[in-house]
Design a protein around this motif. Structure first.
Motif, mmCIF file in Angstrom:
data_model
loop_
_atom_site.group_PDB
_atom_site.id
_atom_site.type_symbol
_atom_site.label_atom_id
_atom_site.label_comp_id
_atom_site.label_asym_id
_atom_site.label_seq_id
_atom_site.Cartn_x
_atom_site.Cartn_y
_atom_site.Cartn_z
ATOM 1 N N MET A 120 0.835 -1.106 0.071
ATOM 2 C CA MET A 120 0.005 0.108 0.049
ATOM 3 C C MET A 120 1.057 1.341 0.097
ATOM 4 N N VAL A 121 0.578 1.999 -1.004
ATOM 5 C CA VAL A 121 1.481 3.183 -0.948
ATOM 6 C C VAL A 121 0.661 4.505 -0.778
ATOM 7 N N GLY A 122 0.980 5.384 0.155
ATOM 8 C CA GLY A 122 0.221 6.321 0.460
ATOM 9 C C GLY A 122 1.403 7.428 1.140
ATOM 10 N N LEU A 123 0.664 8.666 1.494
ATOM 11 C CA LEU A 123 1.646 9.693 2.044
ATOM 12 C C LEU A 123 1.566 9.317 3.544
ATOM 13 N N PRO A 124 2.874 9.764 4.241
ATOM 14 C CA PRO A 124 3.280 9.410 5.646
ATOM 15 C C PRO A 124 2.030 10.051 6.540
ATOM 16 N N ASN A 125 1.827 9.782 7.552
ATOM 17 C CA ASN A 125 1.016 10.160 8.687
ATOM 18 C C ASN A 125 0.618 11.595 8.774
ATOM 19 N N GLY A 126 1.896 12.232 8.709
ATOM 20 C CA GLY A 126 2.067 13.740 9.243
ATOM 21 C C GLY A 126 1.510 14.570 7.978
ATOM 22 N N ILE A 127 1.576 14.177 6.699
ATOM 23 C CA ILE A 127 1.134 15.114 5.601
ATOM 24 C C ILE A 127 0.001 14.589 4.947
ATOM 25 N N ALA A 128 -0.450 13.220 5.193
ATOM 26 C CA ALA A 128 -1.551 12.440 4.618
ATOM 27 C C ALA A 128 -2.945 13.367 5.180
ATOM 28 N N LEU A 129 -3.667 13.347 3.895
ATOM 29 C CA LEU A 129 -5.265 13.581 4.032
ATOM 30 C C LEU A 129 -6.054 12.928 4.669
ATOM 31 N N ARG A 130 -6.727 13.576 6.000
ATOM 32 C CA ARG A 130 -7.423 12.855 6.764
ATOM 33 C C ARG A 130 -8.971 12.621 6.027
ATOM 34 N N THR A 131 -9.595 11.511 5.903
ATOM 35 C CA THR A 131 -10.932 11.405 5.088
ATOM 36 C C THR A 131 -11.941 12.084 6.079
ATOM 37 N N GLY A 132 -12.668 13.124 5.178
ATOM 38 C CA GLY A 132 -13.752 14.010 6.039
ATOM 39 C C GLY A 132 -13.252 14.915 6.819
ATOM 40 N N SER A 133 -11.875 15.384 6.590
ATOM 41 C CA SER A 133 -11.336 16.562 7.426
ATOM 42 C C SER A 133 -11.619 17.849 6.858
ATOM 43 N N LYS A 134 -11.348 18.998 7.728
ATOM 44 C CA LYS A 134 -11.563 20.182 6.985
ATOM 45 C C LYS A 134 -10.870 20.466 5.645
ATOM 46 N N ALA A 135 -9.473 19.753 5.851
ATOM 47 C CA ALA A 135 -8.772 20.116 4.654
ATOM 48 C C ALA A 135 -9.248 19.540 3.461
ATOM 49 N N GLU A 136 -10.146 18.259 3.634
ATOM 50 C CA GLU A 136 -10.577 17.770 2.344
ATOM 51 C C GLU A 136 -11.928 18.342 1.980
ATOM 52 N N VAL A 137 -12.820 18.510 2.982
ATOM 53 C CA VAL A 137 -14.189 18.763 2.685
ATOM 54 C C VAL A 137 -14.152 20.522 2.434
ATOM 55 N N ILE A 138 -13.349 21.301 2.988
ATOM 56 C CA ILE A 138 -13.560 22.680 2.581
ATOM 57 C C ILE A 138 -12.324 23.145 1.802
ATOM 58 N N VAL A 139 -11.035 22.946 2.037
ATOM 59 C CA VAL A 139 -9.855 23.711 1.182
ATOM 60 C C VAL A 139 -10.071 22.607 -0.089
ATOM 61 N N LEU A 140 -9.743 21.497 -0.108
ATOM 62 C CA LEU A 140 -9.780 20.531 -1.443
ATOM 63 C C LEU A 140 -11.017 20.832 -2.116
ATOM 64 N N ARG A 141 -12.020 20.855 -1.824
ATOM 65 C CA ARG A 141 -13.267 20.702 -2.288
ATOM 66 C C ARG A 141 -13.459 22.199 -3.365
ATOM 67 N N THR A 142 -12.804 23.305 -2.561
ATOM 68 C CA THR A 142 -13.019 24.960 -2.914
ATOM 69 C C THR A 142 -12.070 24.947 -4.157
#
Ligand SMILES: [Zn+2]
Length: 269
Positions: free
Chosen positions: A221-243
């Motif tokens: 499984m290849v993904g970003l390390p914990n520190g910088i990974a996007l959390r599912t449903g987080s503000k970073a995803e729902v607000i920043v990324l979607r905007t």
């Protein structure tokens, strides 16, 4: 990432890609072709999560995408999950862990992406009209479910199914000629690929290297390390990324459509 973010990323990539082709490669598409490509790519960007099954008999659970056509798509999801798990066990190496669910395996690999894109193109070429209408119906359903999730949730799957059937028929009736439409296959494939990239920026990651064995593992499984990974449903995803994705899509769409609108009114720019 959640369903709506996946769908939105598919739409954004298709629109910005089309804009770039329009600007730099002199490749122009009609507004209808653009709308179809965008919807199919948004739907394709949800397709890999059809491996997240729910409870068919109780019509519950599953990914956003698995609920699009009610129990019918939940059933497809059940089959996809079991087939994926079967492929996992058939190809797993000694250091791949045991699993009891096929989510994020086969449908999240590059060979699957290529197969789906090629298969779509082949179906359209072989069966023409009926394949095109069926694939559009399916993909537009997924796109509606992902892009207008709150509406789809309230309206229920019957309305979503009827709306996609109407949109598929309208599209087919207005697309020129009875031909293969390879663009539909490209849009599905690009959508699946964008989905995989979206899951790669989360902690859980995807088996992007499959079927290349690395250190006695086939399903690394290849993904970003914990520190910088996007959390599912987080503000970073729902607000920043979607905007960001929405702004990109709107800018690209305006850039694509504005010149022809201005031209129609004889305004030179
Ligand atoms: Zn996924």
């Amino acid at each position: 990432m959640m369903g709506p973010s996946h769908a939105l990323s598919g739409a954004a990539v298709w629109l910005t890609g089309s804009w770039a082709l329009d600007q730099f490669a002199d490749y122009h598409q009609s507004p209808l072709a653009l709308a179809v490509g965008t919807a199919v790519c948004a739907g394709g960007a949800l397709f890999p999560d059809l491996d997240l099954s729910g409870k068919v008999t109780r019509n519950q659970g599953g990914a956003t995408v698995a609920r699009t056509f009610g129990v019918f798509s939940l059933f497809i999801a059940e089959v996809m999950e079991k087939v994926s798990l079967g492929v996992y066990y058939a190809t797993k190496l000694s250091r791949d862990p045991r699993r009891n669910n096929g989510h994020r395996t086969l449908t999240h690999t590059l060979p699957f992406t290529v197969l789906v894109g090629w298969g779509t193109t082949a179906l359209c070429a072989a069966y023409g009209k009926w394949a095109v209408v069926s694939i559009l119906f399916f993909m537009i359903g997924l796109a509606l479910r992902g892009l207008f999730d709150e509406w789809a949730e309230r309206a229920g799957w019957v309305i979503v199914t009827l709306a996609s059937a109407a949109a598929a028929w309208f599209t087919f009736a207005n697309l020129p000629g009875d031909r293969g439409y390879p663009m539909i296959g490209v849009a599905v494939g690009v959508g699946c690929f964008v989905h995989i990239l979206g899951d790669m920026i989360t902690k859980a990651g995807v088996p992007i290297l499959w079927p290349i064995p690395i250190k006695r593992r086939m399903w690394l499984m290849v993904g970003l390390p914990n520190g910088i990974a996007l959390r599912t449903g987080s503000k970073a995803e729902v607000i920043v990324l979607r905007t960001v994705l929405t702004v990109l899509s709107v800018l690209a769409a305006v850039g694509l459509v504005a010149p022809s609108v201005l031209h129609r009114f004889n305004i030179e720019v």
